[in-house]
Structures are given as structure tokens and as C-alpha cells.
Motif scaffolding. Sequence first.
Motif, PDB file in Angstrom:
ATOM      1  N   VAL A   1       1.143  -0.312   4.300  1.00 18.19           N
ATOM      2  CA  VAL A   1       1.250   0.928   5.056  1.00 18.19           C
ATOM      3  C   VAL A   1       1.156   2.071   4.058  1.00 18.19           C
ATOM      4  CG1 VAL A   1       2.763   2.382   6.464  1.00 18.19           C
ATOM      5  CG2 VAL A   1       2.687  -0.096   6.848  1.00 18.19           C
ATOM      6  N   ILE A   2       0.280   3.031   4.329  1.00 18.58           N
ATOM      7  CA  ILE A   2       0.132   4.202   3.474  1.00 18.58           C
ATOM      8  C   ILE A   2       0.852   5.375   4.135  1.00 18.58           C
ATOM      9  CG2 ILE A   2      -1.464   5.816   2.377  1.00 18.58           C
ATOM     10  CD1 ILE A   2      -3.582   3.638   2.423  1.00 18.58           C
TER      11      ILE A   2
ATOM     12  N   LEU B   1      -2.792  -1.893   6.931  1.00  9.27           N
ATOM     13  CA  LEU B   1      -2.389  -2.048   8.330  1.00  9.27           C
ATOM     14  C   LEU B   1      -2.350  -0.714   9.062  1.00  9.27           C
ATOM     15  CD1 LEU B   1       0.470  -4.603   7.658  1.00  9.27           C
ATOM     16  CD2 LEU B   1      -1.697  -5.101   8.796  1.00  9.27           C
ATOM     17  N   GLY B   2      -2.242   0.377   8.318  1.00 12.81           N
ATOM     18  CA  GLY B   2      -2.236   1.677   8.968  1.00 12.81           C
ATOM     19  C   GLY B   2      -1.677   2.757   8.070  1.00 12.81           C
ATOM     20  N   ILE B   3      -1.709   3.973   8.595  1.00 15.52           N
ATOM     21  CA  ILE B   3      -1.242   5.137   7.862  1.00 15.52           C
ATOM     22  C   ILE B   3      -0.193   5.874   8.692  1.00 15.52           C
ATOM     23  CG2 ILE B   3      -3.165   6.533   8.748  1.00 15.52           C
ATOM     24  CD1 ILE B   3      -3.130   8.022   6.028  1.00 15.52           C
ATOM     25  N   VAL B   4       0.845   6.330   8.030  1.00 13.42           N
ATOM     26  CA  VAL B   4       1.894   7.132   8.670  1.00 13.42           C
ATOM     27  C   VAL B   4       1.801   8.543   8.113  1.00 13.42           C
ATOM     28  CG1 VAL B   4       4.374   7.512   8.929  1.00 13.42           C
ATOM     29  CG2 VAL B   4       3.454   5.191   9.055  1.00 13.42           C
TER      30      VAL B   4
ATOM     31  N   ALA C   1      -4.147  13.081   8.540  1.00 16.37           N
ATOM     32  CA  ALA C   1      -4.088  11.614   8.588  1.00 16.37           C
ATOM     33  C   ALA C   1      -4.964  11.064   9.703  1.00 16.37           C
ATOM     34  CB  ALA C   1      -2.647  11.160   8.773  1.00 16.37           C
ATOM     35  N   LYS C   2      -5.022  11.772  10.826  1.00 21.27           N
ATOM     36  CA  LYS C   2      -5.863  11.324  11.935  1.00 21.27           C
ATOM     37  C   LYS C   2      -7.325  11.297  11.528  1.00 21.27           C
ATOM     38  CE  LYS C   2      -7.064  12.291  16.746  1.00 21.27           C
ATOM     39  NZ  LYS C   2      -6.873  13.217  17.898  1.00 21.27           N
TER      40      LYS C   2
ATOM     41  N   GLU D   1      -5.631   2.178  11.421  1.00 28.67           N
ATOM     42  CA  GLU D   1      -4.737   2.601  12.497  1.00 28.67           C
ATOM     43  C   GLU D   1      -3.844   3.768  12.051  1.00 28.67           C
ATOM     44  OE1 GLU D   1      -3.261   2.097  16.478  1.00 28.67           O
ATOM     45  OE2 GLU D   1      -4.943   1.124  15.426  1.00 28.67           O
ATOM     46  N   LEU D   2      -3.762   4.793  12.882  1.00 31.12           N
ATOM     47  CA  LEU D   2      -2.771   5.847  12.674  1.00 31.12           C
ATOM     48  C   LEU D   2      -1.490   5.365  13.341  1.00 31.12           C
ATOM     49  CD1 LEU D   2      -1.934   8.672  11.714  1.00 31.12           C
ATOM     50  CD2 LEU D   2      -2.812   9.583  13.886  1.00 31.12           C
TER      51      LEU D   2
END
Length: 274
Positions: free
Chosen positions: A155-156, A183-186, A208-209, A218-219
Motif C-alpha cells: 500500500v502506498i 494493492l492500492g494507494i491511500v 492520488a486519483k 486501486e485508490l
Amino acid sequence: MSDSANSNMNENNLPGIQNVIAVGSGKGGVGKSTVAANIAASLAIEGAAVGLLDADIYGPSQAKMFSVGGKRLMADEEKNIIPLKSFGVKIMSIANLVEDGQALTWRGPILHGTLTQMLKQTLWGDLDYLIVDLPPGTGDVQLSLSQLISVTGAVIVTTPQEVALLDVRRAYTMLRKTHIPVLGIVENMSYYQLPDGSKDYIFGEGGAKTFAEEENVELLGQIPITRAMRESGDGGKPLVLAQPDSPSAEALREATRTLVKQIRAQNQMSLPIL
């Protein structure tokens, strides 16, 4: 994947641990450790067996965030380390191995050896998830992690502004080179909610979007900046436990649910549904 590659992955698996999730960022100051702590706590709330490895050797903060600062780690007769436990999460941090305030000046080989001990000599037991809080950047610890164990995914964590996203791209590139799935970004500190209900995008909007869309990742969530978030970290209790109804806590819980869906889809396996 070749038989030899499968063999290497099997050798690098930690016994009893189903998923290893690395939480990283390209730069410091984006709230990576706060997000990692709240993901771990969110998983534990739902009944998952969770461990949290604070691999941010130079700036460990998980001991503070889980109210175990100052407590010393113990070992069994075979010199295996017994992790601390707080709020249902097993905690391993270098902060509980060295004197308070000690500045560490370790380089590559020592860092590698320390991470090996923290991962493989800790009595984690059976875990659904081991969350690994990485240091900022793309240095020795990140490379060692990819060599030592099989990582389910990463996760970033970022903030919306362009300066942060420049470093996120470097972290993303490193993860791809080390064959760790993202797996996605927060997006942390996404906005500040004003009393009238409108949002003040203090650090910019939509960074980020845009990154997620460009890289097809994935966001996982956009977490608002709140006083409660800061207070929970300083108070030694993750926000999802300290103020579960706050907007940031709800966003963190939802980000964790989305993360679990990503892991389930990748692994095609049954995991606790949040």
C-alpha cells in the motif's frame, strides 16, 4: 512462474502468516505510519489475527501509537523474540529494543540483519495479516524485505500535492522492479472539512486519483485531515479505536475494507470479510 521461482517463494514465506502487507511512501511526512497503524487496528477490530512490524528503523513510531513505548521485548529460551500486544495487534518495533532517543546510524548489512531478526526470529504465531511499516523512500530496508520474504502486496501512502506524488512514482517503480504487487494507494490529508460541510483542499485536489487512474491501481481511500487524527497518534490509540465515528476513522475503515477486497481478488482465497 518457473518451479525454481515457486521454490524461492516457498522458502521466503513466514510460517503461519497468510499475508504480508507492506505500507510505504516515497517521502516522509505523509502519515504513512498513522495509516499503517489504523489498517492494523481496523483488521483486528473485525476479528483478524494481526501483527505489525515497525520496519522504520531510523524513525520508529508504532510503539508510541500503540501505547507500548518504553516496554522491553523479551525472548524465550531459544532466543526467539516475543512480540508485545496492544489493542489486539502483535507489535514488533526497534523502539522496544534500543534505549529511548538513541540515534541509529546503521548501514545496509546491519539493517538487513536486523530486519531478518525482526521478521524471522519473532514468535508471530498464526496471523491473517502482518502489516510492515516501511521507512520513507526506496532504500535498503525496502530491498531487504523483497529478498527476505514473499510479500503479498504493498500500500502506498501519499498526500495530494505534486511534490509528494513525484516521490510516490519512485516508490511505485521500485515496487514493480522488486516484483511486489501494488494493492492500492491511500491519499492522506486529502481535505479539511469546514463547519458548513464544504471541503478545503489544503494540499491540492485529486493527485492520488489521477495517479491511480494513470497506473491502473486501486485508490483505496481519501482520508481527511482532522485534529482527532493527530490527537490519537499522540495519545497512543489508533483513531479507529479512539474516535471510531470520526470522518477520518470511517475513511480508514473503508480503505481497509477495499484493501481486503484487493487481497481476496489477488489471492483468490477466503479471508475475513470486513
